[in-house]
Motif scaffolding. Structure first.
Motif, PDB file in Angstrom:
ATOM      1  N   GLU A   5       0.839  -1.190   0.000  1.00  0.00           N
ATOM      2  CA  GLU A   5       0.000   0.000   0.000  1.00  0.00           C
ATOM      3  C   GLU A   5       0.881   1.248   0.000  1.00  0.00           C
ATOM      4  N   ILE A   6       0.513   2.203  -0.850  1.00  0.00           N
ATOM      5  CA  ILE A   6       1.250   3.459  -0.925  1.00  0.00           C
ATOM      6  C   ILE A   6       0.722   4.389   0.149  1.00  0.00           C
ATOM      7  N   LYS A   7       1.629   4.868   0.998  1.00  0.00           N
ATOM      8  CA  LYS A   7       1.229   5.825   2.022  1.00  0.00           C
ATOM      9  C   LYS A   7       1.016   7.179   1.343  1.00  0.00           C
ATOM     10  N   LYS A   8      -0.165   7.713   1.485  1.00  0.00           N
ATOM     11  CA  LYS A   8      -0.520   8.964   0.828  1.00  0.00           C
ATOM     12  C   LYS A   8       0.122  10.153   1.536  1.00  0.00           C
ATOM     13  N   THR A 119      -1.100   7.897  -6.399  1.00  0.00           N
ATOM     14  CA  THR A 119       0.295   7.450  -6.547  1.00  0.00           C
ATOM     15  C   THR A 119       1.298   8.493  -6.054  1.00  0.00           C
ATOM     16  N   ASN A 120       0.807   9.594  -5.487  1.00  0.00           N
ATOM     17  CA  ASN A 120       1.667  10.684  -4.986  1.00  0.00           C
ATOM     18  C   ASN A 120       2.526  11.298  -6.090  1.00  0.00           C
ATOM     19  N   LYS A 144       7.533  12.466  -7.990  1.00  0.00           N
ATOM     20  CA  LYS A 144       6.913  11.583  -6.999  1.00  0.00           C
ATOM     21  C   LYS A 144       7.227  12.095  -5.604  1.00  0.00           C
ATOM     22  N   PHE A 146       6.961  11.588  -1.429  1.00  0.00           N
ATOM     23  CA  PHE A 146       6.948  10.470  -0.499  1.00  0.00           C
ATOM     24  C   PHE A 146       6.922  10.990   0.931  1.00  0.00           C
TER      25      PHE A 146
END
Length: 152
Positions: A5-8, A119-120, A144, A146
């Motif tokens: 999971e991508i951390k938003k 996807t940030n 991107k 993060f």
């Protein structure tokens, strides 16, 4: 295998945000870039050879021109005082449209075109113009974002 999971993160940019950066390209810039990259093509270093070409004089490395333009992506993040880090995720559709000559003054314009919150990532137009207002380089930049690491 489960998809990670991508951390938003809250992206600090908005569609339409723009930044610009201007620089005059000098002979010293070209010589230093040639030294760093070992690209000593006669297109950039041999004036007598280039006098016989359609350009009539030496031209600046396309990648040097592009690299100067990349500064605008840093400038836009400085403008908004971005609280989250980011990294270049790549460039799409990079084009070297016109030659750049020693002494040309380039203005690099960076405009946020699309945001993918899931996807940030942001997608921005990078356009580089010479002092005559002619576009010399164009690309789409993917940035991107993060999250900062959690403190323990």
């Amino acid at each position: 295998m489960a998809k990670k999971e991508i951390k938003k993160v809250e992206i600090p940019l908005h569609i339409g945000d723009t930044a610009e950066f201007t620089k005059t390209v000098t002979e010293t810039d070209v010589y230093l870039f040639g030294g760093i990259t070992a690209d000593y093509s006669q297109m950039h270093f041999n004036e007598e050879f280039m006098k016989k070409t359609m350009y009539g004089t030496r031209i600046v490395h396309g990648i040097l021109t592009f690299a100067i333009g990349c500064t605008a992506s840093t400038k836009i993040q400085e403008q908004v005082k971005s609280p989250v880090p980011s990294a270049s995720y790549g460039y799409d559709r990079l084009r070297f449209i016109r030659p750049v000559f020693f002494g040309d003054t380039l203005t690099c314009r960076y405009t946020v075109d699309r945001i993918e919150e899931e996807t940030n990532r942001t997608f921005s137009k990078l356009e580089i113009f010479n002092q005559h207002g002619e576009i010399v380089v164009a690309a789409i930049h993917i940035l991107k974002f993060f999250p900062l690491e959690e403190e323990a």
